[in-house]
Design an enzyme around this catalytic site. Structure first.
Site, PDB file in Angstrom:
ATOM      1  N   THR A   1     111.752  67.250  59.089  1.00 47.66           N
ATOM      2  CA  THR A   1     111.047  65.493  58.797  1.00 47.66           C
ATOM      3  C   THR A   1     110.986  64.871  60.139  1.00 47.66           C
ATOM      4  OG1 THR A   1     113.084  64.984  58.189  1.00 47.66           O
ATOM      5  CG2 THR A   1     111.735  65.712  56.457  1.00 47.66           C
TER       6      THR A   1
ATOM      7  N   TYR B   1     110.362  48.344  59.931  1.00 48.33           N
ATOM      8  CA  TYR B   1     110.688  48.975  58.641  1.00 48.33           C
ATOM      9  C   TYR B   1     110.548  47.875  57.560  1.00 48.33           C
ATOM     10  CZ  TYR B   1     114.023  51.713  55.877  1.00 48.33           C
ATOM     11  OH  TYR B   1     114.642  52.650  54.753  1.00 48.33           O
TER      12      TYR B   1
HETATM   13  C1  LIG Z   1     118.595  56.269  50.958  1.00 48.59           C
HETATM   14  C2  LIG Z   1     117.907  57.031  51.984  1.00 48.59           C
HETATM   15  C3  LIG Z   1     117.980  56.558  53.335  1.00 48.59           C
HETATM   16  C4  LIG Z   1     117.407  57.409  54.347  1.00 48.59           C
HETATM   17  N1  LIG Z   1     117.664  57.019  55.667  1.00 48.59           N
HETATM   18  C5  LIG Z   1     116.714  57.615  56.496  1.00 48.59           C
HETATM   19  C6  LIG Z   1     116.862  57.501  57.941  1.00 48.59           C
HETATM   20  O1  LIG Z   1     117.872  56.606  58.399  1.00 48.59           O
HETATM   21  N2  LIG Z   1     116.394  58.303  59.008  1.00 48.59           N
HETATM   22  C7  LIG Z   1     115.392  59.161  58.470  1.00 48.59           C
HETATM   23  O2  LIG Z   1     115.078  59.734  59.258  1.00 48.59           O
HETATM   24  N3  LIG Z   1     115.130  59.374  57.470  1.00 48.59           N
HETATM   25  C8  LIG Z   1     116.030  58.834  56.012  1.00 48.59           C
HETATM   26  N4  LIG Z   1     115.884  59.018  55.099  1.00 48.59           N
HETATM   27  C9  LIG Z   1     114.841  60.357  54.527  1.00 48.59           C
HETATM   28  C10 LIG Z   1     115.538  61.583  54.558  1.00 48.59           C
HETATM   29  O3  LIG Z   1     116.866  61.458  54.440  1.00 48.59           O
HETATM   30  C11 LIG Z   1     115.231  62.407  55.712  1.00 48.59           C
HETATM   31  O4  LIG Z   1     114.022  62.744  55.623  1.00 48.59           O
HETATM   32  C12 LIG Z   1     116.124  63.688  55.972  1.00 48.59           C
HETATM   33  O5  LIG Z   1     115.588  64.153  57.281  1.00 48.59           O
HETATM   34  C13 LIG Z   1     115.964  64.854  54.797  1.00 48.59           C
HETATM   35  O6  LIG Z   1     116.784  65.664  55.114  1.00 48.59           O
HETATM   36  P1  LIG Z   1     117.198  66.880  53.785  1.00 48.59           P
HETATM   37  O7  LIG Z   1     118.336  67.728  54.227  1.00 48.59           O
HETATM   38  O8  LIG Z   1     117.588  65.871  52.883  1.00 48.59           O
HETATM   39  O9  LIG Z   1     115.678  67.357  53.505  1.00 48.59           O
HETATM   40  P2  LIG Z   1     115.333  67.600  52.086  1.00 48.59           P
HETATM   41  O10 LIG Z   1     114.775  66.248  51.529  1.00 48.59           O
HETATM   42  O11 LIG Z   1     115.949  68.566  51.351  1.00 48.59           O
HETATM   43  O12 LIG Z   1     113.710  68.307  52.615  1.00 48.59           O
HETATM   44  C14 LIG Z   1     113.034  67.430  53.262  1.00 48.59           C
HETATM   45  C15 LIG Z   1     111.894  68.403  53.873  1.00 48.59           C
HETATM   46  O13 LIG Z   1     112.374  69.461  54.674  1.00 48.59           O
HETATM   47  C16 LIG Z   1     112.120  70.726  54.243  1.00 48.59           C
HETATM   48  N5  LIG Z   1     113.272  71.464  54.805  1.00 48.59           N
HETATM   49  C17 LIG Z   1     114.623  71.299  54.543  1.00 48.59           C
HETATM   50  N6  LIG Z   1     115.331  72.072  55.148  1.00 48.59           N
HETATM   51  C18 LIG Z   1     114.471  73.106  55.585  1.00 48.59           C
HETATM   52  C19 LIG Z   1     114.958  74.099  56.463  1.00 48.59           C
HETATM   53  N7  LIG Z   1     116.027  74.503  56.788  1.00 48.59           N
HETATM   54  N8  LIG Z   1     113.801  74.434  57.063  1.00 48.59           N
HETATM   55  C20 LIG Z   1     112.543  74.361  56.779  1.00 48.59           C
HETATM   56  N9  LIG Z   1     112.095  73.234  56.034  1.00 48.59           N
HETATM   57  C21 LIG Z   1     113.311  72.558  55.297  1.00 48.59           C
HETATM   58  C22 LIG Z   1     112.074  70.471  52.837  1.00 48.59           C
HETATM   59  O14 LIG Z   1     111.271  71.768  52.376  1.00 48.59           O
HETATM   60  C23 LIG Z   1     111.267  69.456  52.872  1.00 48.59           C
HETATM   61  O15 LIG Z   1     109.832  69.301  53.096  1.00 48.59           O
HETATM   62  C24 LIG Z   1     116.455  58.399  53.844  1.00 48.59           C
HETATM   63  C25 LIG Z   1     116.317  58.562  52.536  1.00 48.59           C
HETATM   64  C26 LIG Z   1     117.117  57.839  51.646  1.00 48.59           C
HETATM   65  C27 LIG Z   1     116.993  58.253  50.269  1.00 48.59           C
END
Ligand SMILES: Cc1cc2nc3c(=O)[nH]c(=O)nc-3n(C[C@H](O)[C@H](O)[C@H](O)COP(=O)(O)OP(=O)(O)OC[C@H]3O[C@@H](n4cnc5c(N)ncnc54)[C@H](O)[C@@H]3O)c2cc1C
Length: 536
Positions: free
Chosen positions: A209, A459
């Site tokens: 992401t 933000y």
């Molecule tokens: C409370 C809160 C705070 C947040 N703060 C931030 C922040 O400070 N900074 C920030 O950047 N984001 C933030 N986010 C958003 C989120 O945490 C990020 O987008 C994070 O990078 C997602 O990681 P995840 O492992 O949870 O991925 P997921 O939510 O499980 O997946 C996200 C995407 O990546 C894909 N994916 C996951 N793993 C893989 C893999 N191994 N190979 C290929 N594709 C994959 C999935 O298919 C999906 O499309 C926040 C979200 C919340 C709810």
């Protein structure tokens, strides 16, 4: 596998705690127009058992060949249905899941991932990679009539290798923030990536992401840290070379970074790591207004004075931060009152802007001088300490206000320094006007948390009374439209998913979309990888 609460953020046993923050609930009541009785839960989530899912679809030829275990129980399917966007939570709390994944697998090796993808390609089964499930852009939503398998990567969580002289670490994609950082710390290193969602997100998700952590000013965004990676696609593997830099044509590594699971599964990443800092400090500064804070942060950036973290709150976000203040011992309270009295004589408290700054090196003296020059008062380390203490608890507040019938969400962008304040004013106005249009009292706060030589992120946090999707979408759309029409990007770090997809063509042009479609077609001709995200 321990999951986050299916109806909200974080640990199932943990709730947002108001008890030690006496000013917070009155602040929320005033701004979001909710019932003053904080104990009254007017909109609780539905019971898990009452969520109705269609029976899982079965692709029999696929199931006959697959060796990996596939889980189909109700809780697993619910947990893997959505991420954690406001839209996701609003629906799941009402039990609205139109399409849940039909099964969940937990591969334990790259070979297993490749085997599953090969069979999925052969039998036309959809695969949705799942990291921590924390995304807030609709990246995990299941769609369509084919059998859908959620591939939860969290069993692939090993730190495979650390190359100390080169300062790189080879890591399996399912490694989650805290466990990974602990392993690196044990080896005397840090990745330096701390998104607000750190506790419940994975390195594969961060890379997929293009995430940003709160110390990105020092360590960079996640894409700046990836040295090489391995991506399993339905037709074979992409493997990039682990070298510091190369001139090898179009950078395939960067085609995979940010791909949100639509091209394949990232199985392994090699990341730049850093020595653990000897000392970390976090200070608070109060500026007379947001504009003088922006000028000070800009001057730091142009002079190369780079604190590890810079978080500048606008006046509304500053007021919210003050409302989070915890109960303090008598003498501290007294001292606080005296400082406040002194500051009130010098500054208009409706306009002040709080800056939180993290130092991991020798930048403090220079940065301090610049902040002072722009009229800041140094509040010492107390605000920084309380920010560090509560930084991962803050997201729990969204569930708390949703329980009480309010909308609370964020939208973020980035732009050039020359456009930063104009975009801030215009987007804030657009968000507020959208709220007024739907009949709500407008609440919109903003902070800057990632800075670059060329510009910075903005933000926005917004909230109002309401529990319906239409009201929320009107506000969210106004925010995104405003970013796109006024020189911002559709997202600085939350990604695209399907929620930001309507703005993709404006973002990258129609030929840019053509290039993405060709890439997708080449690697995934049947469209089995996370369909309906990034590309319509
Ligand atoms: C409370 C809160 C705070 C947040 N703060 C931030 C922040 O400070 N900074 C920030 O950047 N984001 C933030 N986010 C958003 C989120 O945490 C990020 O987008 C994070 O990078 C997602 O990681 P995840 O492992 O949870 O991925 P997921 O939510 O499980 O997946 C996200 C995407 O990546 C894909 N994916 C996951 N793993 C893989 C893999 N191994 N190979 C290929 N594709 C994959 C999935 O298919 C999906 O499309 C926040 C979200 C919340 C709810």
């Amino acid at each position: 596998m321990k999951h986050m609460k299916w109806w909200g953020w974080g640990d199932e046993d943990k709730e947002f705690d108001l008890s030690d923050k006496p000013a917070l609930w009155p602040y929320i009541v005033e701004n979001l127009e909710v019932d003053p009785d904080a104990a009254k839960i007017s909109h609780p989530p539905i019971c898990l058992e009452n969520i109705r899912l269609d029976p899982p679809k079965r692709n029999e030829p696929f199931l006959a060949e697959i060796k990996s275990k596939i889980y189909t129980d109700h809780r697993e399917r619910v947990v893997h249905s959505y991420g954690k966007s406001f839209r996701d939570l609003l629906r799941i709390r009402k039990g609205q899941i139109d399409r849940a994944p039909d099964g969940i697998c937990y591969p334990e090796s790259e070979q297993e991932v490749c085997d599953i993808l090969r069979l999925a390609h052969k039998h036309n089964v959809v695969i949705i990679p799942f990291g921590g499930g924390s995304n807030i852009a609709g990246c995990l939503e299941a769609k369509g009539d084919r059998m859908i398998l959620s591939m939860d990567m969290r069993r692939m969580d090993r730190l495979l290798e650390v190359d100390h002289p080169s300062m790189i670490a080879r890591i399996e994609a399912g490694a989650m923030g805290p466990a990974l950082e602990k392993k690196l710390n044990d080896a005397g290193m840090t990745l330096g990536h701390f998104p607000d969602s750190f506790e419940y997100s994975s390195i594969g998700g961060w890379v997929a992401t293009r995430s940003a952590g709160m110390t990105s000013d020092k360590y960079g965004k996640i894409e700046d840290m990836v040295i090489s990676l391995r991506l399993a696609t339905p037709q074979g593997q992409i493997v990039t070379r682990t070298v510091p830099k190369s001139s090898n044509g179009i950078d395939v590594r960067h085609l995979c970074i940010g791909s949100e699971g639509i091209l394949g599964v990232i199985t392994e990443v090699t990341m730049q790591v850093h020595p653990l800092p000897a000392k970390k400090e976090c200070y608070g500064y109060l500026f007379p207004d947001f504009e003088s804070g922006v000028a000070a942060v800009y001057e730091c950036v142009t002079k190369g004075v780079a604190p590890s973290m810079t978080r500048l709150n606008d006046p509304t976000k500053t007021a919210l931060s003050f409302a989070f203040k915890t109960k303090e011992p008598f003498f501290v309270q007294l001292l606080g009152k005296l400082v406040k009295q002194y500051l009130k004589a010098k500054m208009d408290f409706t306009k002040v802007a709080l800056l939180l700054v993290g130092y991991e090196g020798n930048q403090k003296k220079e940065a301090h001088a610049i902040y002072k020059k722009h009229g800041a008062f140094c509040l010492g380390q107390r605000p920084g300490r309380s920010f560090q203490k509560g930084k991962y608890d803050f997201p729990y507040i969204r569930d708390f206000v949703m329980d009480r019938g309010a909308i609370a969400d964020v939208s973020e962008t980035s732009t050039l320094w020359s456009n930063l304040l104009p975009l801030y004013y215009k987007s804030q106005k657009a968000i507020r006007e959208a709220m007024i249009k739907v009949g709500a009292k407008p609440y919109c706060a903003c902070h800057i948390s990632h800075t670059y030589r060329t510009g910075a992120s903005l933000y926005f946090t917004f909230g109002c009374k309401g529990t319906d999707l239409e009201r929320y979408l009107a506000i969210k759309h106004a925010a995104e439209d405003s970013f796109m029409q006024n020189g911002g990007t559709l997202s600085h770090h939350h990604g695209v998913g399907y929620e930001h997809m309507p703005w993709m063509e404006q973002e990258i042009s129609s030929m840019g979309m053509t290039a993405l479609k060709a890439l997708k077609q080449g690697l995934d001709p049947q469209g089995i990888m996370n369909p309906g995200k990034i590309i319509p």
